[in-house]
Design a protein around this motif. Structure first.
Motif, PDB file in Angstrom:
ATOM      1  N   GLU A   1      48.946  41.232  28.006  1.00 30.34           N
ATOM      2  CA  GLU A   1      47.913  42.208  28.378  1.00 30.34           C
ATOM      3  C   GLU A   1      48.024  43.486  27.539  1.00 30.34           C
ATOM      4  O   GLU A   1      47.094  44.276  27.497  1.00 30.34           O
ATOM      5  CB  GLU A   1      48.052  42.601  29.860  1.00 30.34           C
TER       6      GLU A   1
ATOM      7  N   LYS B   1      55.167  26.748  33.655  1.00 31.87           N
ATOM      8  CA  LYS B   1      53.824  27.287  33.396  1.00 31.87           C
ATOM      9  C   LYS B   1      53.213  26.495  32.242  1.00 31.87           C
ATOM     10  O   LYS B   1      53.771  26.447  31.145  1.00 31.87           O
ATOM     11  CB  LYS B   1      53.924  28.767  33.048  1.00 31.87           C
TER      12      LYS B   1
ATOM     13  N   GLN C   1      54.000  27.883  26.298  1.00 28.17           N
ATOM     14  CA  GLN C   1      53.647  27.302  27.592  1.00 28.17           C
ATOM     15  C   GLN C   1      53.743  25.774  27.483  1.00 28.17           C
ATOM     16  O   GLN C   1      53.689  25.215  26.389  1.00 28.17           O
ATOM     17  CB  GLN C   1      52.235  27.738  27.985  1.00 28.17           C
TER      18      GLN C   1
ATOM     19  N   SER D   1      42.967  31.373  38.190  1.00 27.55           N
ATOM     20  CA  SER D   1      41.597  31.867  38.110  1.00 27.55           C
ATOM     21  C   SER D   1      40.559  30.755  37.999  1.00 27.55           C
ATOM     22  O   SER D   1      39.560  30.758  38.714  1.00 27.55           O
ATOM     23  CB  SER D   1      41.476  32.836  36.929  1.00 27.55           C
TER      24      SER D   1
ATOM     25  N   ARG E   1      41.648  35.578  31.642  1.00 25.78           N
ATOM     26  CA  ARG E   1      41.721  36.286  30.362  1.00 25.78           C
ATOM     27  C   ARG E   1      40.540  37.241  30.201  1.00 25.78           C
ATOM     28  O   ARG E   1      40.640  38.233  29.488  1.00 25.78           O
ATOM     29  CB  ARG E   1      41.834  35.282  29.219  1.00 25.78           C
TER      30      ARG E   1
ATOM     31  N   TYR F   1      43.541  34.024  44.525  1.00 28.63           N
ATOM     32  CA  TYR F   1      42.449  35.002  44.598  1.00 28.63           C
ATOM     33  C   TYR F   1      41.650  34.818  45.886  1.00 28.63           C
ATOM     34  O   TYR F   1      40.822  35.655  46.226  1.00 28.63           O
ATOM     35  CB  TYR F   1      41.535  34.850  43.375  1.00 28.63           C
TER      36      TYR F   1
ATOM     37  N   LYS G   1      52.612  26.524  37.819  1.00 27.59           N
ATOM     38  CA  LYS G   1      51.306  27.116  37.520  1.00 27.59           C
ATOM     39  C   LYS G   1      50.613  26.346  36.419  1.00 27.59           C
ATOM     40  O   LYS G   1      51.252  26.077  35.412  1.00 27.59           O
ATOM     41  CB  LYS G   1      51.536  28.561  37.069  1.00 27.59           C
TER      42      LYS G   1
END
Ligand code: PBG
Length: 327
Positions: A124, A197, A223, A276, A207, A315, A250
């Protein structure tokens, strides 16, 4: 003994009996709610690809959100920061007045009981969007990145977070971060490791939300390959050896077998990230009237729990909590 002596439908004939034989329970205690925090004032920016999810500025907007989370009984949040400035080494990720660091202070001030977990990664904060330092030839430099990750984790802990969650998938980062925290008297801060992950297409909407798409290349050199499960068990074993307290799988939905295998093999608490794309898929289909969004979301959360997750980063936590609390 088979039919007609056995009739499976006997124990399904009404809701009371179904309630009595239900094998898996899902509760608000299972949820960790992801929060995106941004600079600026009075901001609550919707994320287009994730209906119902927002980026919050670190002021009354975030305060209000945290109070709502607390009133729903959700025990924890995981923070993702969107910095104002990005550079090649992600320096705004480990500054004392960084956006995550500010958010931690505000949340602990507002609702001290809420468990504040922070995502520790460089993607990020770097201008190239990669999870670590990038060498001239484009490779991510594993060992040099460890120092930065530890700095970031330490700055989160100094700001008052309760747990750190490294999501970068560099080798050796759990031990490195553990040592750094211990050397700084933070030996009681747990590490939730993103242990298995995968390099997944399901991170697409995130993203957008975190503005962290790699500017070149992809994340396949760190990953995991979606084809592998035995390798996931090695990843988890290594992270446990290095000092992880909770291990994460994940994404969740396409990796329920991995959750199950990790749960069967290891004794640590297992978390699963209902990512997400898993959330957006359901929202999009529901908005089109193609399926009952709430029902499907609960079914998905139940499947993650049934597979063995002790906690779920999702979420959908607020909606699910409302449904479970019947409000
Ligand atoms: C990395 C990070 C990512 C997610 C959580 N931490 C993105 C990535 O690895 O590309 C994805 C979460 C989601 O899709 O909901 N900081």
């Amino acid at each position: 003994m088979g039919f007609p002596d056995n009739r499976m439908r006997r124990l399904r004939s009404n809701e009371t009996i179904r309630r009595m034989v239900r094998e898996t329970a899902i509760s608000v205690n299972d949820f960790i709610y992801p929060l995106f925090v941004i600079h600026g004032q009075d901001k609550q920016n919707p994320i287009k690809s994730m209906p119902g999810v927002f980026q919050f500025s670190v002021d009354d907007k975030l305060k209000k959100e945290i109070k709502e989370i607390e009133s729903l009984g959700i025990p924890g949040v995981i923070l993702f920061g969107i910095p104002e400035v990005k550079d090649s080494c992600g320096s705004s990720g480990y500054q004392d007045d960084g956006v995550v660091q500010q958010a931690i202070r505000l949340i602990k001030d507002t609702s001290p009981e809420i468990m504040v977990i922070t995502d520790v990664c460089m993607c990020e904060y770097t201008d190239h969007g990669h999870c670590g330092l990038v060498d001239k030839d484009g490779t991510i430099n594993n060992d040099a990145t460890l120092e930065l990750l530890a700095k970031e984790a330490l700055s989160h802990v100094r700001a008052g977070c309760d747990m750190v969650a490294p999501s970068d998938m560099m080798d050796g980062r759990i031990a490195y971060i553990r040592r750094c925290l211990d050397e700084n008297t933070y030996e009681n801060i747990p590490i939730m490791s993103y242990a298995a992950k995968y390099a997944s297409g399901f991170y697409g909407p995130f993203r957008d939300a975190a503005d962290s798409t790699p500017q070149f290349g992809d994340r396949r050199t760190h990953q995991m390959d979606p084809a592998n499960i035995r390798e996931a068990l090695r990843e988890v074993a290594l992270d446990i050896e290095e000092g992880a307290d909770i291990v994460m799988v994940k994404p969740a939905l396409a990796y329920l077998d991995v959750i199950k295998a990790v749960k069967d093999r290891f004794d640590l608490p297992v978390s699963a990230y209902n990512v997400s794309g898993e959330y957006s898929m359901v929202k999009a289909a529901a908005e089109n009237g193609w399926l009952d969004g709430e029902r499907v979301m609960m079914e998905i959360l139940m499947s993650i729990k049934r597979a063995g997750a002790d906690m779920i980063l999702t979420y959908a936590a607020k909606e699910a909590a409302r449904m479970l609390n019947d409000i």
